[in-house]
Design a protein around this motif. Structure first.
Motif, PDB file in Angstrom:
ATOM      1  N   VAL A  27       0.833  -1.198   0.000  1.00  0.00           N
ATOM      2  CA  VAL A  27       0.000   0.000   0.000  1.00  0.00           C
ATOM      3  C   VAL A  27       0.866   1.244   0.000  1.00  0.00           C
ATOM      4  O   VAL A  27       1.994   1.253   0.484  1.00  0.00           O
ATOM      5  CB  VAL A  27      -0.966   0.036   1.195  1.00  0.00           C
ATOM      6  CG1 VAL A  27      -1.949  -1.121   1.136  1.00  0.00           C
ATOM      7  CG2 VAL A  27      -0.220   0.035   2.510  1.00  0.00           C
ATOM      8  N   GLU A  28       0.286   2.286  -0.537  1.00  0.00           N
ATOM      9  CA  GLU A  28       0.938   3.591  -0.562  1.00  0.00           C
ATOM     10  C   GLU A  28       0.003   4.591   0.080  1.00  0.00           C
ATOM     11  O   GLU A  28      -1.178   4.686  -0.296  1.00  0.00           O
ATOM     12  CB  GLU A  28       1.249   4.003  -2.000  1.00  0.00           C
ATOM     13  CG  GLU A  28       1.949   5.337  -2.112  1.00  0.00           C
ATOM     14  CD  GLU A  28       2.288   5.652  -3.561  1.00  0.00           C
ATOM     15  OE1 GLU A  28       3.476   5.639  -3.922  1.00  0.00           O
ATOM     16  OE2 GLU A  28       1.328   5.901  -4.340  1.00  0.00           O
ATOM     17  N   GLY A  30      -1.877   7.902   0.894  1.00  0.00           N
ATOM     18  CA  GLY A  30      -2.291   9.076   0.145  1.00  0.00           C
ATOM     19  C   GLY A  30      -2.572  10.218   1.099  1.00  0.00           C
ATOM     20  O   GLY A  30      -1.973  10.315   2.177  1.00  0.00           O
ATOM     21  N   ALA A 121      -3.605   3.508  -1.429  1.00  0.00           N
ATOM     22  CA  ALA A 121      -3.693   2.840  -2.721  1.00  0.00           C
ATOM     23  C   ALA A 121      -2.982   1.501  -2.636  1.00  0.00           C
ATOM     24  O   ALA A 121      -1.864   1.407  -2.111  1.00  0.00           O
ATOM     25  CB  ALA A 121      -3.042   3.694  -3.809  1.00  0.00           C
ATOM     26  N   VAL A 122      -3.626   0.451  -3.113  1.00  0.00           N
ATOM     27  CA  VAL A 122      -2.999  -0.866  -3.200  1.00  0.00           C
ATOM     28  C   VAL A 122      -2.314  -0.958  -4.555  1.00  0.00           C
ATOM     29  O   VAL A 122      -2.954  -0.744  -5.605  1.00  0.00           O
ATOM     30  CB  VAL A 122      -4.037  -1.995  -3.037  1.00  0.00           C
ATOM     31  CG1 VAL A 122      -3.354  -3.358  -3.152  1.00  0.00           C
ATOM     32  CG2 VAL A 122      -4.759  -1.866  -1.697  1.00  0.00           C
ATOM     33  N   LEU A 123      -1.013  -1.270  -4.550  1.00  0.00           N
ATOM     34  CA  LEU A 123      -0.222  -1.283  -5.773  1.00  0.00           C
ATOM     35  C   LEU A 123       0.109  -2.704  -6.196  1.00  0.00           C
ATOM     36  O   LEU A 123       0.197  -3.612  -5.359  1.00  0.00           O
ATOM     37  CB  LEU A 123       1.083  -0.502  -5.562  1.00  0.00           C
ATOM     38  CG  LEU A 123       0.955   0.916  -4.984  1.00  0.00           C
ATOM     39  CD1 LEU A 123       2.343   1.523  -4.816  1.00  0.00           C
ATOM     40  CD2 LEU A 123       0.086   1.778  -5.876  1.00  0.00           C
ATOM     41  N   ASP A 124       0.302  -2.888  -7.510  1.00  0.00           N
ATOM     42  CA  ASP A 124       0.772  -4.188  -8.004  1.00  0.00           C
ATOM     43  C   ASP A 124       2.283  -4.152  -8.152  1.00  0.00           C
ATOM     44  O   ASP A 124       2.944  -3.183  -7.733  1.00  0.00           O
ATOM     45  CB  ASP A 124       0.066  -4.556  -9.315  1.00  0.00           C
ATOM     46  CG  ASP A 124       0.394  -3.596 -10.455  1.00  0.00           C
ATOM     47  OD1 ASP A 124       1.262  -2.708 -10.278  1.00  0.00           O
ATOM     48  OD2 ASP A 124      -0.231  -3.723 -11.535  1.00  0.00           O
ATOM     49  N   ARG A 127       3.790  -1.127  -9.549  1.00  0.00           N
ATOM     50  CA  ARG A 127       3.443   0.067  -8.795  1.00  0.00           C
ATOM     51  C   ARG A 127       2.263   0.823  -9.401  1.00  0.00           C
ATOM     52  O   ARG A 127       2.114   2.022  -9.261  1.00  0.00           O
ATOM     53  CB  ARG A 127       4.651   1.015  -8.650  1.00  0.00           C
ATOM     54  CG  ARG A 127       5.809   0.402  -7.858  1.00  0.00           C
ATOM     55  CD  ARG A 127       6.839   1.460  -7.505  1.00  0.00           C
ATOM     56  NE  ARG A 127       6.283   2.558  -6.741  1.00  0.00           N
ATOM     57  CZ  ARG A 127       6.013   2.508  -5.433  1.00  0.00           C
ATOM     58  NH1 ARG A 127       6.257   1.399  -4.746  1.00  0.00           N
ATOM     59  NH2 ARG A 127       5.517   3.566  -4.817  1.00  0.00           N
ATOM     60  N   LYS A 128       1.379   0.060 -10.056  1.00  0.00           N
ATOM     61  CA  LYS A 128       0.123   0.644 -10.537  1.00  0.00           C
ATOM     62  C   LYS A 128      -0.946   0.461  -9.469  1.00  0.00           C
ATOM     63  O   LYS A 128      -1.006  -0.588  -8.806  1.00  0.00           O
ATOM     64  CB  LYS A 128      -0.320  -0.042 -11.832  1.00  0.00           C
ATOM     65  CG  LYS A 128       0.572   0.241 -13.028  1.00  0.00           C
ATOM     66  CD  LYS A 128       0.025  -0.464 -14.267  1.00  0.00           C
ATOM     67  CE  LYS A 128       0.897  -0.187 -15.478  1.00  0.00           C
ATOM     68  NZ  LYS A 128       0.374  -0.902 -16.689  1.00  0.00           N
ATOM     69  N   THR A 129      -1.792   1.467  -9.302  1.00  0.00           N
ATOM     70  CA  THR A 129      -2.878   1.368  -8.340  1.00  0.00           C
ATOM     71  C   THR A 129      -3.946   0.430  -8.878  1.00  0.00           C
ATOM     72  O   THR A 129      -4.473   0.636  -9.974  1.00  0.00           O
ATOM     73  CB  THR A 129      -3.497   2.753  -8.071  1.00  0.00           C
ATOM     74  OG1 THR A 129      -2.499   3.617  -7.521  1.00  0.00           O
ATOM     75  CG2 THR A 129      -4.666   2.645  -7.105  1.00  0.00           C
ATOM     76  N   ARG A 132      -8.375   1.014  -4.412  1.00  0.00           N
ATOM     77  CA  ARG A 132      -8.284   2.173  -3.514  1.00  0.00           C
ATOM     78  C   ARG A 132      -8.951   1.834  -2.182  1.00  0.00           C
ATOM     79  O   ARG A 132     -10.018   1.207  -2.152  1.00  0.00           O
ATOM     80  CB  ARG A 132      -8.946   3.404  -4.139  1.00  0.00           C
ATOM     81  CG  ARG A 132      -8.191   3.943  -5.335  1.00  0.00           C
ATOM     82  CD  ARG A 132      -8.748   5.306  -5.773  1.00  0.00           C
ATOM     83  NE  ARG A 132      -7.955   5.883  -6.832  1.00  0.00           N
ATOM     84  CZ  ARG A 132      -8.184   5.708  -8.128  1.00  0.00           C
ATOM     85  NH1 ARG A 132      -9.213   4.975  -8.502  1.00  0.00           N
ATOM     86  NH2 ARG A 132      -7.405   6.260  -9.034  1.00  0.00           N
ATOM     87  N   TYR A 162      -9.268  -4.233 -13.084  1.00  0.00           N
ATOM     88  CA  TYR A 162      -8.520  -4.932 -12.042  1.00  0.00           C
ATOM     89  C   TYR A 162      -9.472  -5.674 -11.096  1.00  0.00           C
ATOM     90  O   TYR A 162      -9.301  -5.670  -9.871  1.00  0.00           O
ATOM     91  CB  TYR A 162      -7.662  -3.938 -11.243  1.00  0.00           C
ATOM     92  CG  TYR A 162      -6.540  -3.324 -12.050  1.00  0.00           C
ATOM     93  CD1 TYR A 162      -5.328  -3.992 -12.221  1.00  0.00           C
ATOM     94  CD2 TYR A 162      -6.705  -2.087 -12.657  1.00  0.00           C
ATOM     95  CE1 TYR A 162      -4.295  -3.430 -12.956  1.00  0.00           C
ATOM     96  CE2 TYR A 162      -5.684  -1.506 -13.404  1.00  0.00           C
ATOM     97  CZ  TYR A 162      -4.484  -2.187 -13.553  1.00  0.00           C
ATOM     98  OH  TYR A 162      -3.472  -1.632 -14.305  1.00  0.00           O
TER      99      TYR A 162
END
Length: 514
Positions: A27-28, A30, A121-124, A127-129, A132, A162
């Motif tokens: 996760v990133e 925000g 944001a949950v990333l793959d 690093r694509k979201t 959310r 996704y």
């Protein structure tokens, strides 16, 4: 994309939830933000019933699907500070979405919520979201300024393309981390915390009954439910929030009177006579305002009946109708605030509660099964309608049509209150539909008769206004058109009554309501 809400595991704090998410998912963080939201619906929950949610947030009023949370339509505007009618919105998608559902009902604020949100944001691996998340701590803002904390939630929103990632994230949150699917939407939790009922108060009384239930007990439970509707709509009627408060109050008064008449042998005669007189008075003191409500609400339809060049000439008539309504409302409000109304509503409930224990000496139907008693009444009222309707033709006086209409209301209330829960639906519901079609024609005939009578009586008042002469000419043209429609309703009556009184319908009534 669709979304969902999860509740945090027991004893888990928001900080702990953030740490758990970071440990299990990529996760990133925000932004952190605060949000104020005000939710709206009609008093009887028409939007919730339609699967929609109306919310004001961030300077925008929007309507969204309850299932997905996706906005269907929106409009930048300030939060309404008074009851909002869809017809008052500017033309556009929001008005087009709300008006067919709410019609004349006002949108009222349900709850005001203040939230602190932490967006993630949950990333793959690239690093694509892909999903959310929002950790949300929400409080119900009270009218007195005091806040009531609601349960913290985790809101999940998928991203188009996704779907598999969304499924995996949801499974990880529930199965591995112990998050729980929310047992109710946030707005419902808030409404309950505020002391309200999600979905508002239904206007239709549907009480579960069984055929062998004592008739006095069945009558009491049905009448108690209608008393609740009357009481719930009383303040809205007095405040004049929208016209449906008075309409729903009056419908429950009429239904109560119908039960009092049709099941009179379950009540002690002296007490029944008293309450019948009081409910009759309550219906009378609210009648003029309701009639004038209908005239004002349907004025544009009446205006459209006259030639276009004369339509603006009817403006003085509308002003007179509104003045009449204001005067009638003042008298009605005095009556509804009176000791007489207070006493009636406060004593009727306890009377119903004690009905079953009252001596049965003068109540011959009290202990009889409600299926048996209501079946008898339905058969008798139906046969009475057959006799009354069979004697009507196009030359019959308006009063004959009106009396048949009143008897039809009696039958409809019996079918809706007792027929639906007690008898086969495949018979009752089509019978109600056929009866409604007949009632529509009779109602149109009666409405035109009342409208023409009122318009003629308003002549002197309209003539005294500016542009009164032109208005009188337009009223004359309107009366002529109303008369044509009244005659058209008479012409349609025979066909509707033939369906209602068909051989097959008579057979079904005889066989079903034994």
């Amino acid at each position: 994309m669709s979304g969902s809400e999860l509740l945090l595991p027991d004893e888990m704090t928001l900080r702990g939830a953030g740490e758990a998410l970071a440990a299990r998912l990529h996760v990133e963080d925000g932004v952190r933000c605060e949000r104020d939201r005000i939710y709206y619906d009609t008093f009887d929950g028409l939007l919730r019933e339609a699967g929609l949610t109306v919310m004001h947030a961030d300077g925008t009023l929007s309507v969204a699907s309850q299932d997905s949370g996706v906005a269907v339509a929106s409009l930048p505007m300030r939060a309404p500070t008074k009851p909002l009618f869809a017809r008052e919105l500017p033309p556009g998608p929001l008005r087009d979405t709300l008006l067919p559902i709410t019609d004349v009902r006002a949108l009222l604020p349900l709850v005001h919520l203040h939230s602190d949100e932490r967006l993630l944001a949950v990333l793959d691996d690239e690093r694509k979201t892909v999903v959310r998340l929002a950790l949300e701590e929400t409080a119900l803002v009270g009218s007195d300024g005091a806040d009531t904390a609601l349960r913290p939630r985790l809101r999940i929103t998928g991203i188009r393309g996704y779907e598999k990632e969304l499924g995996r994230v949801q499974e990880a949150l529930v199965v591995e981390l112990g998050f729980k699917p929310a047992d109710q939407p946030l707005v419902d939790e808030a409404v309950r915390a505020a002391g309200g009922v999600p979905g508002g108060l239904p206007t239709k009384v549907g009480v579960p009954l069984v055929p062998d239930m004592r008739s006095d007990a069945a009558a009491a439970v049905v009448l108690r439910a209608m008393l609740e509707v009357i009481e719930a709509n009383l303040e809205g009627t007095i405040a004049d929030i929208d016209s449906e408060f008075l309409h729903d109050l009056r419908v429950s008064v009429r239904r109560s009177r119908a039960v009092q008449r049709e099941l009179k042998r379950v009540f002690p005669p002296d007490e029944l006579a008293h309450y019948r007189a009081e409910f009759r008075w309550l219906q009378q003191v609210t009648g003029d305002v309701r009639d004038l409500d209908v005239h004002v609400l349907e004025f544009d339809d009446m205006r459209a009946l006259v030639p276009e060049a004369m339509r603006d000439d009817l403006d003085p008539l509308l002003r007179v109708l509104r003045a009449r309504r204001a005067k009638a409302r003042r008298a009605m409000v005095r009556a509804l605030r009176s000791k007489r109304t207070e006493t009636l509503l406060s004593e009727w409930g306890p009377f119903l509660d004690g009905l079953e224990k009252t001596s049965e000496d003068e109540r011959p139907d009290a202990a009889r099964p409600i299926g048996e008693v209501s079946g008898e009444r339905i058969r008798k009222v139906y046969r009475r309608m057959l006799k009354m309707g069979g004697a009507i033709d196009e030359s019959s006086p308006a009063e004959d049509y009106h009396e048949l209409r009143k008897k039809g209301k009696e039958l409809r209330y019996l079918l809706e209150l007792f027929g639906v829960p007690l008898f086969p639906q495949e018979v009752v519901k089509p019978m109600i539909k056929t009866l409604k079609a007949l009632q529509d024609v009779l109602g149109r005939h009666q409405d035109r008769e009342v409208q023409m009578s009122l318009l003629r009586s308003l002549g002197p008042e309209v003539a005294a206004t500016s542009d009164g002469e032109a208005a009188l000419m337009a009223i004359g043209a309107l009366v002529a058109r109303l008369g044509e429609d009244e005659r058209a309703a008479r012409g349609e009556f025979a066909g509707r009554f033939a369906e209602f009184s068909s051989t097959e319908q008579r057979r079904l009534v005889k066989e079903t309501f034994e």
